[in-house]
Design an enzyme around this catalytic site. Structure first.
Site: not given
Ligand SMILES: Cc1cn([C@H]2C[C@H](O)[C@@H](COP(=O)(O)OP(=O)(O)O[C@H]3O[C@H](C)C(=O)[C@H](O)[C@H]3O)O2)c(=O)[nH]c1=O
Length: 181
Positions: A59, A62, A72, A119, A132, A143, A170
């Site tokens: 992941r 970002h 974070k 991150h 986190y 983003e 990603d």
């Molecule tokens: C980050 C976030 C996401 N969401 C929702 C949006 C999407 O529907 C779902 C998954 O989101 P995403 O695919 O962006 O999640 P990750 O790929 O784990 O991203 C996170 O993981 C990397 C390692 C990071 O450091 C960031 O904090 C963050 O971008 O959760 C939310 O509702 N609130 C939030 O704060």
């Protein structure tokens, strides 16, 4: 609670004090006053996130831009991850540098990633539950980041390329690619 510097300016590893006894263990996962006293940083977080992933999931990288930038404080509650921060603050002496650390349920280490850093993490155990704290709220529109495979950064994600599992988001360079920040 011990604070350790890293090669990246303002990025710290935090080692909590663990109290072990015949029942198991106890530790304060976060103490705002102690964090502020030891780091001199604001230390006020407003949002806690948790994600669960299986082996090979990566992941990142970002970050949120501008006024929505997030610091974070990350840790791994189950399993183990290789956690990576990239300094994307154009005026920083460590701009463009990355640093990685293994975070696990076993080592209980925490990693402070300041605002302006990309991150990400890769899951090196069968499953991992990642937790986190963020010092600013989620803002999807702001983003951005850098693609995990950026050739200039050449990050070692501690996984064979064939094992890496990415979200569609990603797999491509974000619109706000960090180089334009
Ligand atoms: C980050 C976030 C996401 N969401 C929702 C949006 C999407 O529907 C779902 C998954 O989101 P995403 O695919 O962006 O999640 P990750 O790929 O784990 O991203 C996170 O993981 C990397 C390692 C990071 O450091 C960031 O904090 C963050 O971008 O959760 C939310 O509702 N609130 C939030 O704060």
């Amino acid at each position: 609670m011990k604070i350790k510097n890293t090669p990246l300016q303002d990025c710290y590893i935090i080692e909590p004090t663990i109290f072990n006894d015949e029942r198991g263990y106890f530790f304060e996962k976060y103490n705002e006053k102690r964090f502020k006293d030891l780091t001199g940083l604001n230390g006020h977080f407003v949002q806690d996130n948790i994600s669960r992933s299986t082996y090979g999931v990566l992941r990142g990288l970002h970050l949120q831009k501008g006024e929505h930038a997030q610091a974070k404080l990350v840790s791994c509650l189950e399993g183990a991850v290789w956690d990576v921060a990239v300094d994307l603050r154009q005026n920083s002496p460590t701009f463009g540098k990355w640093f990685g650390v293994e975070l696990s349920a076993e080592n209980k280490l925490q990693f402070y990633v300041p605002r302006g850093f990309g991150h990400g993490f890769s899951v090196i155990s069968e499953t991992a539950v990642f937790a986190y704290k963020c010092d600013n709220y989620y803002n999807k529109e702001s983003e951005g980041g850098v693609i995990y495979s950026d050739e200039e950064l050449n990050i070692d994600w501690k996984l064979p390329q064939a094992d890496i599992v990415l979200s569609d988001k990603d797999k491509i360079q974000p619109i706000f690619a960090a180089r334009n920040f």
